[in-house]
Design a protein around this motif. Structure first.
Motif, PDB file in Angstrom:
ATOM      1  N   ILE A  85       0.644  -1.328  -0.004  1.00 14.42           N
ATOM      2  CA  ILE A  85       0.065  -0.038  -0.162  1.00 14.42           C
ATOM      3  C   ILE A  85       0.842   1.127   0.088  1.00 14.42           C
ATOM      4  CG2 ILE A  85      -1.573   1.334   1.470  1.00 14.42           C
ATOM      5  CD1 ILE A  85      -2.998  -1.154   2.160  1.00 14.42           C
ATOM      6  N   GLY A  86       1.931   1.314   0.787  1.00 12.46           N
ATOM      7  CA  GLY A  86       2.730   2.388   0.896  1.00 12.46           C
ATOM      8  C   GLY A  86       3.707   2.935  -0.440  1.00 12.46           C
ATOM      9  N   LEU A  87       4.114   1.400  -1.309  1.00 12.74           N
ATOM     10  CA  LEU A  87       4.553   1.524  -2.453  1.00 12.74           C
ATOM     11  C   LEU A  87       3.666   2.207  -3.475  1.00 12.74           C
ATOM     12  CD1 LEU A  87       7.044  -1.673  -2.366  1.00 12.74           C
ATOM     13  CD2 LEU A  87       7.552   0.732  -2.496  1.00 12.74           C
ATOM     14  N   ASN A  88       2.236   1.682  -3.496  1.00 12.32           N
ATOM     15  CA  ASN A  88       1.393   2.129  -4.239  1.00 12.32           C
ATOM     16  C   ASN A  88       1.147   3.710  -4.039  1.00 12.32           C
ATOM     17  OD1 ASN A  88       0.855  -0.406  -5.309  1.00 12.32           O
ATOM     18  ND2 ASN A  88      -0.912  -0.923  -4.141  1.00 12.32           N
ATOM     19  N   TYR A  89       1.024   4.241  -2.846  1.00 12.64           N
ATOM     20  CA  TYR A  89       0.878   5.559  -2.416  1.00 12.64           C
ATOM     21  C   TYR A  89       1.974   6.493  -3.101  1.00 12.64           C
ATOM     22  CZ  TYR A  89      -0.205   9.463   0.581  1.00 12.64           C
ATOM     23  OH  TYR A  89      -0.558  10.879   1.185  1.00 12.64           O
ATOM     24  N   ILE A  90       3.194   5.743  -3.250  1.00 10.45           N
ATOM     25  CA  ILE A  90       4.340   6.586  -3.513  1.00 10.45           C
ATOM     26  C   ILE A  90       4.143   6.460  -5.368  1.00 10.45           C
ATOM     27  CG2 ILE A  90       6.748   6.369  -3.832  1.00 10.45           C
ATOM     28  CD1 ILE A  90       6.978   5.603  -1.136  1.00 10.45           C
ATOM     29  N   ARG A  91       3.691   5.499  -5.708  1.00 15.21           N
ATOM     30  CA  ARG A  91       3.688   5.198  -7.256  1.00 15.21           C
ATOM     31  C   ARG A  91       2.529   6.159  -7.795  1.00 15.21           C
ATOM     32  NH1 ARG A  91       0.518   1.784 -10.549  1.00 15.21           N
ATOM     33  NH2 ARG A  91      -0.324   0.925  -8.758  1.00 15.21           N
ATOM     34  N   HIS A 155       4.223   9.312   2.965  1.00 12.10           N
ATOM     35  CA  HIS A 155       3.740  10.549   2.694  1.00 12.10           C
ATOM     36  C   HIS A 155       4.747  11.600   2.307  1.00 12.10           C
ATOM     37  CE1 HIS A 155       0.783  13.588   2.025  1.00 12.10           C
ATOM     38  NE2 HIS A 155       1.366  14.588   3.060  1.00 12.10           N
ATOM     39  N   GLY A 156       5.685  11.609   3.348  1.00  8.11           N
ATOM     40  CA  GLY A 156       6.989  12.394   3.218  1.00  8.11           C
ATOM     41  C   GLY A 156       7.535  12.239   1.862  1.00  8.11           C
ATOM     42  N   TYR A 157       7.914  10.806   1.415  1.00  6.75           N
ATOM     43  CA  TYR A 157       8.455  10.440   0.192  1.00  6.75           C
ATOM     44  C   TYR A 157       7.608  11.044  -0.785  1.00  6.75           C
ATOM     45  CZ  TYR A 157      12.624   7.211   0.479  1.00  6.75           C
ATOM     46  OH  TYR A 157      13.868   6.541   0.264  1.00  6.75           O
ATOM     47  N   CYS A 159       5.496  13.408  -1.158  1.00  6.30           N
ATOM     48  CA  CYS A 159       5.601  15.047  -1.441  1.00  6.30           C
ATOM     49  C   CYS A 159       6.721  15.293  -1.876  1.00  6.30           C
ATOM     50  CB  CYS A 159       5.280  15.505   0.216  1.00  6.30           C
ATOM     51  SG  CYS A 159       3.541  15.621   0.617  1.00  6.30           S
ATOM     52  N   LEU A 160       7.914  14.561  -1.891  1.00  9.25           N
ATOM     53  CA  LEU A 160       9.199  15.167  -2.329  1.00  9.25           C
ATOM     54  C   LEU A 160       9.117  14.613  -3.937  1.00  9.25           C
ATOM     55  CD1 LEU A 160      11.795  13.633   0.242  1.00  9.25           C
ATOM     56  CD2 LEU A 160      11.234  16.266  -0.360  1.00  9.25           C
ATOM     57  N   LEU A 161       8.602  13.642  -4.097  1.00  9.19           N
ATOM     58  CA  LEU A 161       8.547  13.132  -5.643  1.00  9.19           C
ATOM     59  C   LEU A 161       7.545  13.868  -6.351  1.00  9.19           C
ATOM     60  CD1 LEU A 161       8.269   9.199  -4.633  1.00  9.19           C
ATOM     61  CD2 LEU A 161      10.064  10.488  -6.316  1.00  9.19           C
ATOM     62  N   ALA A 162       6.320  14.256  -5.855  1.00  5.75           N
ATOM     63  CA  ALA A 162       5.217  14.973  -6.441  1.00  5.75           C
ATOM     64  C   ALA A 162       5.756  16.273  -6.699  1.00  5.75           C
ATOM     65  CB  ALA A 162       3.917  14.920  -5.854  1.00  5.75           C
TER      66      ALA A 162
END
Length: 207
Positions: A85-91, A155-157, A159-162
């Protein structure tokens, strides 16, 4: 008899979603949607009474897309579902940065609903978290707390990516999340009988 509308409400909503996807929330206006479809503003207003109604419909559509991202699993072991789920969120943040910004960087959505809350409180997750809590020897409340902490870390990861402040490295992020989850889960697991005393003896140098 009035002329038939050229586009349905779903088609107009799809055009509005494409505007946000490619140009960000600032591009979402009734005029821009009409121009993208080469029609007047009247058909758009006929389906969405005003700009607020259009924004709400787009927000809900994006939130649904986000939910589908989160709940798409690749056959992972049930114990790895939180990490998936965490990886999907980042994806989602990586592949749809403007949509991510709409949900998480523009304040609450309709009715004050926050999608991060949806992530951590989704009723579909409860049976999974209960099973993992039992397997880990911790309470459901502890598992839910751990999952919320993971969500904030992820979420921190995201935000940095987005925001384009870092480059995506799937393998590194997966390793980071795995390390985070393992360390924190091990810290919550209930010790076996006698384990606490043995650990105290070992740390204190006593036999």
């Amino acid at each position: 008899m009035p002329p038939k509308q050229k586009y349905s409400a779903d088609e107009i909503l799809s055009a509005a979603l494409d505007l946000v996807r490619h140009h960000g929330l600032g591009a979402l206006t009734i005029r821009n949607v009409a121009q993208s479809l080469d029609i007047s503003t009247q058909p758009v207003i006929s389906c969405f009474k005003n700009s607020a109604a259009l924004h709400e419909a787009v927000w809900k559509s994006v939130n649904d897309i986000h939910g589908r991202y989160l709940m798409t699993f690749d056959g992972s072991d049930p114990e790895e579902i939180p990490l998936q789920i965490g990886l999907n969120y980042i994806r989602f943040a990586t592949e749809e940065p403007h949509l991510f910004q709409l949900l998480f960087l523009n304040g609450p959505g309709p009715g004050g609903i926050q999608s991060l809350a949806r992530l951590t409180e989704d009723p579909e997750l409860k049976p999974m978290l209960e099973a993992m809590a039992q397997g880990g020897g911790i309470s459901l409340e502890q598992m839910q707390s751990l999952f919320r902490t993971l969500a904030v870390y992820v979420h921190g990861y995201a935000c940095l990516l987005a925001g384009g402040l870092m480059k995506s490295n799937q393998e590194q992020m997966k390793q980071d999340l795995t390390d985070f989850w393992t360390i924190h889960l091990n810290g919550l697991e209930s010790p076996e009988p006698g384990q606490t005393a043995s650990r105290t003896n070992a740390e204190g140098g006593r036999s």
